[in-house]
Design an enzyme around this catalytic site. Structure first.
Site, PDB file in Angstrom:
ATOM      1  N   ARG A 126      13.554 -55.885  57.739  1.00  0.00           N
ATOM      2  CA  ARG A 126      14.520 -56.690  58.495  1.00  0.00           C
ATOM      3  C   ARG A 126      15.957 -56.184  58.313  1.00  0.00           C
ATOM      4  NH1 ARG A 126      12.905 -62.657  56.775  1.00  0.00           N
ATOM      5  NH2 ARG A 126      14.891 -63.060  57.823  1.00  0.00           N
ATOM      6  N   ARG A 144       3.272 -60.787  50.063  1.00  0.00           N
ATOM      7  CA  ARG A 144       3.693 -62.005  50.753  1.00  0.00           C
ATOM      8  C   ARG A 144       4.491 -61.675  52.008  1.00  0.00           C
ATOM      9  NH1 ARG A 144       7.730 -63.478  45.760  1.00  0.00           N
ATOM     10  NH2 ARG A 144       5.975 -62.599  44.625  1.00  0.00           N
ATOM     11  N   ASP A 154       7.568 -63.641  54.642  1.00  0.00           N
ATOM     12  CA  ASP A 154       8.545 -64.735  54.646  1.00  0.00           C
ATOM     13  C   ASP A 154       8.316 -65.765  55.749  1.00  0.00           C
ATOM     14  OD1 ASP A 154       9.997 -64.053  52.484  1.00  0.00           O
ATOM     15  OD2 ASP A 154      11.506 -62.906  53.589  1.00  0.00           O
TER      16      ASP A 154
END
Lengths: 254, 254
Positions: free
Chosen positions: B198, B51, B53
């Protein structure tokens, strides 16, 4: 009272064009609102080098307005950007002569038009290019484009519903460059009629695809009749790139 | 029944991430809706390499699903794109072995992170980069980044609210390149924990700005504690760039 000129960029996707109008969000109203906020609510009219249509972008729009505030030129961008939505950014500001006019003093304008030549569209360039999924011959377009250089009556390349009477303009240069899957059309002229760049690009693409012959462009130009030219290419591919004045007003980055 | 793999791109700005969830538009539900339409309404589950975000983009997401239809591989992209919104595009499709799994068979992933180093933001890159208006030292970040290469427990660089138990991953390479006003971070690894890229980028930016020392990164890594690392950089700058399998499944363009 001092006159301020701004180098303005915007991504046109979410605007109903540049100029204030009753319905729809416009670039002019957003900048006027930001300028007004900095002047404690005072209404201040801003003047641009020219309007742009729905979906059309600007890398180098120029606007001016008059202000009583004594803000150093280099502080204007940050102050205004704090009040602007993020699809408009002021890159530079400078003080200009009190008779400077962003529109009337412009001596040269450059527009660029981006075409994406690939099978499937690109999610990252979908709002800033015109996607063409079929073969286009760049040499055919380059040959035809030469016909347009010089001073001509560009009536064939002007939207029919315009009120402008004098349709003579000078096109200084027109180039078409390919960089991987992108075509960049660069047009530099004394000024441009309503939809002129988009009708020129639309007609050249019809020549590039083989739908029209290269030599047709000379006939279309001499006809001085919009109905002879090709389709108006979509606004998404168009950028107001640069506006030149007799003296450069911004830094060399512009 | 044949298994189809798709090379998927999306601009993450208008999605609440990849995975289907009760509220918000997701990439998975849009692709499942398109696949279902082509199968006359039959519900078909698609499986991705992983997945992404909210706001995160994909240049090279890979998904697979099973189909009873006999559509030539090269026709799938056009058929699906006709049913998809324009912020998702299928670039290629291919038939794969019936036991192929987009997630479990991935052996290597590349993520890229784009930072814009300039005073004012850029309207054309505002959704696809992280804007940093202050000075960043690239050599400081490059030196610190070397610490992360290899096989480590990356707990310090994993969102605290994750359920994954084994936090050991292998980072093969990490590079930081500057191209005019852009920084591109490229990370290639065996797999990545939730928010790992990140948090790494956010921590490196704090080292680059001088807020943290270069040598702190080794300590942060060995602490195995999220609270020691820097802020999570925004999703807008992140791209799932490429997913590798033991054998290439798409053309060399991928």
């Amino acid at each position: 009272m001092k006159r301020v000129a701004l180098w303005v960029t915007y991504e046109g996707t979410s605007f109903s064009g540049y100029q204030v109008q009753p319905n729809g969000r416009t670039v002019q109203e957003e900048i006027e609102r930001a300028v007004s906020r900095i002047h404690k609510g005072e209404q201040i009219r801003i003047h641009s080098s020219g309007r742009t249509d729905t979906g059309v972008h600007a890398r180098g729009q120029v606007v001016h307005f008059d202000s009583m505030l004594s803000i150093p030129a280099e502080r204007w961008p940050k102050a205004l950007n704090a009040c602007l939505p993020d699809d408009i950014r002021i890159i530079e500001a400078c003080y200009v002569a009190s008779d400077f006019h962003a529109r009337y003093h412009a001596v040269k304008k450059e527009y660029r038009y981006r075409v994406l030549l690939r099978q499937e569209g690109d999610v990252f360039r979908r709002n800033t290019s015109h996607h063409v999924p079929y073969h286009i011959s760049v040499p055919r377009m380059q040959e035809a484009a030469q016909t347009l250089i010089g001073t001509h009556d560009f009536s064939s390349f002007c939207a029919a519903n315009t009120s402008v009477v004098d349709k003579v303009r000078t096109l200084f240069t027109i180039s078409i460059e390919q960089d991987r899957d992108e075509l960049i059309f660069k047009l530099v002229g004394s000024g441009f009629l309503y939809n002129m760049v988009r009708i020129i690009v639309g007609t050249l693409l019809e020549i590039g695809s083989g739908k029209r012959e290269v030599h047709e462009l000379a006939f279309i130009l001499s006809a001085k009749d919009r109905t002879h030219a090709g389709k108006t290419a979509p606004g998404t591919g168009l950028f107001l790139w640069k506006v030149d004045y007799n003296e450069p007003i911004f830094s060399e980055l512009y």
